[in-house]
Each structure stands twice: as C-alpha cells, then as structure tokens.
Design a protein around this motif. Structure first.
Motif, PDB file in Angstrom:
ATOM      1  N   ALA A 158      63.673  48.416 113.800  1.00 60.04           N
ATOM      2  CA  ALA A 158      64.423  49.291 112.860  1.00 60.04           C
ATOM      3  C   ALA A 158      65.050  48.259 111.730  1.00 60.04           C
ATOM      4  CB  ALA A 158      65.158  50.182 113.408  1.00 60.04           C
ATOM      5  N   TYR A 159      65.706  47.004 112.136  1.00 55.47           N
ATOM      6  CA  TYR A 159      66.646  46.149 111.470  1.00 55.47           C
ATOM      7  C   TYR A 159      65.958  45.935 110.138  1.00 55.47           C
ATOM      8  CZ  TYR A 159      69.712  42.802 110.073  1.00 55.47           C
ATOM      9  OH  TYR A 159      70.623  41.967 109.219  1.00 55.47           O
ATOM     10  N   ARG A 160      65.179  44.851 110.193  1.00 55.87           N
ATOM     11  CA  ARG A 160      64.302  44.369 108.924  1.00 55.87           C
ATOM     12  C   ARG A 160      63.257  43.508 109.573  1.00 55.87           C
ATOM     13  NH1 ARG A 160      67.608  41.064 104.812  1.00 55.87           N
ATOM     14  NH2 ARG A 160      65.809  40.406 104.189  1.00 55.87           N
ATOM     15  N   PRO A 161      61.826  43.410 108.698  1.00 58.22           N
ATOM     16  CA  PRO A 161      60.706  42.674 109.285  1.00 58.22           C
ATOM     17  C   PRO A 161      60.983  41.102 108.956  1.00 58.22           C
ATOM     18  CG  PRO A 161      60.108  43.896 107.287  1.00 58.22           C
ATOM     19  CD  PRO A 161      61.708  44.142 107.614  1.00 58.22           C
ATOM     20  N   GLY A 162      61.998  40.564 108.167  1.00 55.46           N
ATOM     21  CA  GLY A 162      61.978  39.228 108.067  1.00 55.46           C
ATOM     22  C   GLY A 162      62.817  38.907 106.657  1.00 55.46           C
ATOM     23  N   THR A 163      62.928  37.865 106.300  1.00 56.94           N
ATOM     24  CA  THR A 163      63.544  37.324 105.212  1.00 56.94           C
ATOM     25  C   THR A 163      62.695  36.238 104.292  1.00 56.94           C
ATOM     26  OG1 THR A 163      65.709  36.826 104.135  1.00 56.94           O
ATOM     27  CG2 THR A 163      64.913  35.533 106.118  1.00 56.94           C
ATOM     28  N   GLY A 164      62.966  36.091 103.370  1.00 57.96           N
ATOM     29  CA  GLY A 164      61.773  35.131 102.459  1.00 57.96           C
ATOM     30  C   GLY A 164      62.600  34.262 101.649  1.00 57.96           C
ATOM     31  N   TRP A 173      57.534  33.689 104.432  1.00 57.10           N
ATOM     32  CA  TRP A 173      58.319  35.051 104.973  1.00 57.10           C
ATOM     33  C   TRP A 173      58.557  34.631 106.471  1.00 57.10           C
ATOM     34  CZ3 TRP A 173      60.874  38.999 103.230  1.00 57.10           C
ATOM     35  CH2 TRP A 173      60.721  40.005 103.933  1.00 57.10           C
ATOM     36  N   LEU A 174      60.007  34.624 106.558  1.00 55.06           N
ATOM     37  CA  LEU A 174      60.311  34.329 107.857  1.00 55.06           C
ATOM     38  C   LEU A 174      60.566  35.222 108.826  1.00 55.06           C
ATOM     39  CD1 LEU A 174      60.869  31.736 106.150  1.00 55.06           C
ATOM     40  CD2 LEU A 174      62.956  31.286 107.542  1.00 55.06           C
ATOM     41  N   THR A 175      59.651  35.439 109.856  1.00 54.34           N
ATOM     42  CA  THR A 175      59.809  36.661 110.971  1.00 54.34           C
ATOM     43  C   THR A 175      60.474  36.275 112.025  1.00 54.34           C
ATOM     44  OG1 THR A 175      57.594  36.247 111.571  1.00 54.34           O
ATOM     45  CG2 THR A 175      57.632  37.688 109.757  1.00 54.34           C
ATOM     46  N   ASN A 176      60.803  35.202 112.470  1.00 53.71           N
ATOM     47  CA  ASN A 176      61.469  34.893 113.775  1.00 53.71           C
ATOM     48  C   ASN A 176      62.161  33.640 113.465  1.00 53.71           C
ATOM     49  OD1 ASN A 176      62.017  33.698 116.558  1.00 53.71           O
ATOM     50  ND2 ASN A 176      61.262  35.730 116.818  1.00 53.71           N
ATOM     51  N   VAL A 177      63.594  33.516 113.658  1.00 50.31           N
ATOM     52  CA  VAL A 177      64.478  32.521 113.058  1.00 50.31           C
ATOM     53  C   VAL A 177      65.055  32.061 114.462  1.00 50.31           C
ATOM     54  CG1 VAL A 177      64.329  32.821 110.788  1.00 50.31           C
ATOM     55  CG2 VAL A 177      66.067  33.802 112.122  1.00 50.31           C
ATOM     56  N   PRO A 178      65.620  30.946 114.572  1.00 46.73           N
ATOM     57  CA  PRO A 178      66.337  30.180 115.889  1.00 46.73           C
ATOM     58  C   PRO A 178      67.704  30.783 115.729  1.00 46.73           C
ATOM     59  CG  PRO A 178      66.184  28.486 114.340  1.00 46.73           C
ATOM     60  CD  PRO A 178      65.166  29.699 113.728  1.00 46.73           C
ATOM     61  N   ALA A 179      68.270  30.683 117.120  1.00 52.19           N
ATOM     62  CA  ALA A 179      69.719  31.052 117.022  1.00 52.19           C
ATOM     63  C   ALA A 179      70.350  30.033 116.264  1.00 52.19           C
ATOM     64  CB  ALA A 179      70.189  30.964 118.459  1.00 52.19           C
ATOM     65  N   ASN A 180      71.744  30.683 115.717  1.00 54.08           N
ATOM     66  CA  ASN A 180      72.570  29.839 114.758  1.00 54.08           C
ATOM     67  C   ASN A 180      73.128  28.775 115.650  1.00 54.08           C
ATOM     68  OD1 ASN A 180      73.892  29.302 112.313  1.00 54.08           O
ATOM     69  ND2 ASN A 180      75.253  30.989 112.835  1.00 54.08           N
ATOM     70  N   ASP A 181      73.352  27.625 115.066  1.00 52.68           N
ATOM     71  CA  ASP A 181      73.850  26.410 115.679  1.00 52.68           C
ATOM     72  C   ASP A 181      75.273  26.736 116.384  1.00 52.68           C
ATOM     73  OD1 ASP A 181      71.951  24.950 114.780  1.00 52.68           O
ATOM     74  OD2 ASP A 181      73.203  24.073 112.890  1.00 52.68           O
ATOM     75  N   ASP A 182      76.074  27.534 115.802  1.00 54.48           N
ATOM     76  CA  ASP A 182      77.501  27.961 116.360  1.00 54.48           C
ATOM     77  C   ASP A 182      77.259  28.899 117.587  1.00 54.48           C
ATOM     78  OD1 ASP A 182      77.286  30.350 115.190  1.00 54.48           O
ATOM     79  OD2 ASP A 182      78.637  30.057 113.662  1.00 54.48           O
TER      80      ASP A 182
END
Length: 130
Positions: free
Chosen positions: A25-31, A106-115
C-alpha cells in the motif's frame, strides 16, 4: 542527476530515505528521469548502483517533447517496463531498440540505508548506449 552522470562512481544520485521497502500500500517505487535532450535511439542502459537494487527501465512514448510530470500520473505515462534487472551493476536492454527523449529508471527495491535506518537508493553512474 549530475552525480549519476559525472564519471565518478564514488558520487551518487540518492533517493529520499524510506521507512519501508517499496510495494504494498505504500508506493510501488521511485524514479530517476533521464532527459536525453532530443529523441535518440536507445539500445541499452548501463547502471551502477551503490548497493543491490532492483530496477525497471521505461521509455516515454515516441514523439513526447515535454517532460512527464514528477508525480504518479507522470510516471504512469511511461507505460510498461521495457527492461528490468537487479544487482549492483546492471545492463538494461530492451527486446528491440527504442527511440525516445525521456527514460525513467524506476527503482522498485533499494538497499538498507548506510546508517541502518530505513532504505535509500543510490545511482552512481548511468550510461545510455545507442
């Protein structure tokens, strides 16, 4: 987008930080919108990420001369993906070359943030091949 096309893989275009991974429900990705300046033949797009990332390549319809709006209707105007891949370094190759002025990573899965808090995409280098 300068950090994604500056020839220096140590710099990167970054997304905002997200508390949850995309989907549901959040969002499908970012671009990341790529403006080639005029219509060009695109055979493939090489992308280097900082971290394992899942990405789709979309192309604006032939004849599009104005950039799509930076909102959900604008992103939907690109239609279906023409290539997809996952990893740290990927080559996105459509089944057949396309001619377009605008591309959307269109990025649909991104890694955990460095911090350690949330998730963030980082595009280090993009090269469009025609």
């Amino acid at each position: 987008m300068p950090n994604a096309t500056d020839g220096n893989p140590a710099t990167a275009w970054t997304t905002q930080r997200y508390n949850d991974q995309f989907g549901g429900a959040y969002r499908p990705g970012t671009g990341l919108l790529i403006d080639l300046g005029s219509a060009h033949r695109v055979d493939s797009v090489d992308v280097q990420f900082l971290g394992d990332t899942k990405v789709e390549l979309k192309a604006a319809p032939t004849g599009t001369t104005a950039p799509p709006s930076a909102d959900e209707p604008g992103f939907r105007s690109f239609g279906a993906s023409i290539a997809a891949a996952s990893g740290g370094t990927v080559t996105l190759k459509p089944d057949s070359p396309v001619t377009t002025r605008y591309l959307l990573l269109w990025l649909t899965n991104v890694p955990a943030n460095d911090d350690g808090g949330g998730f963030r995409g980082k595009v280090a280098e993009v090269q469009v091949n025609g």
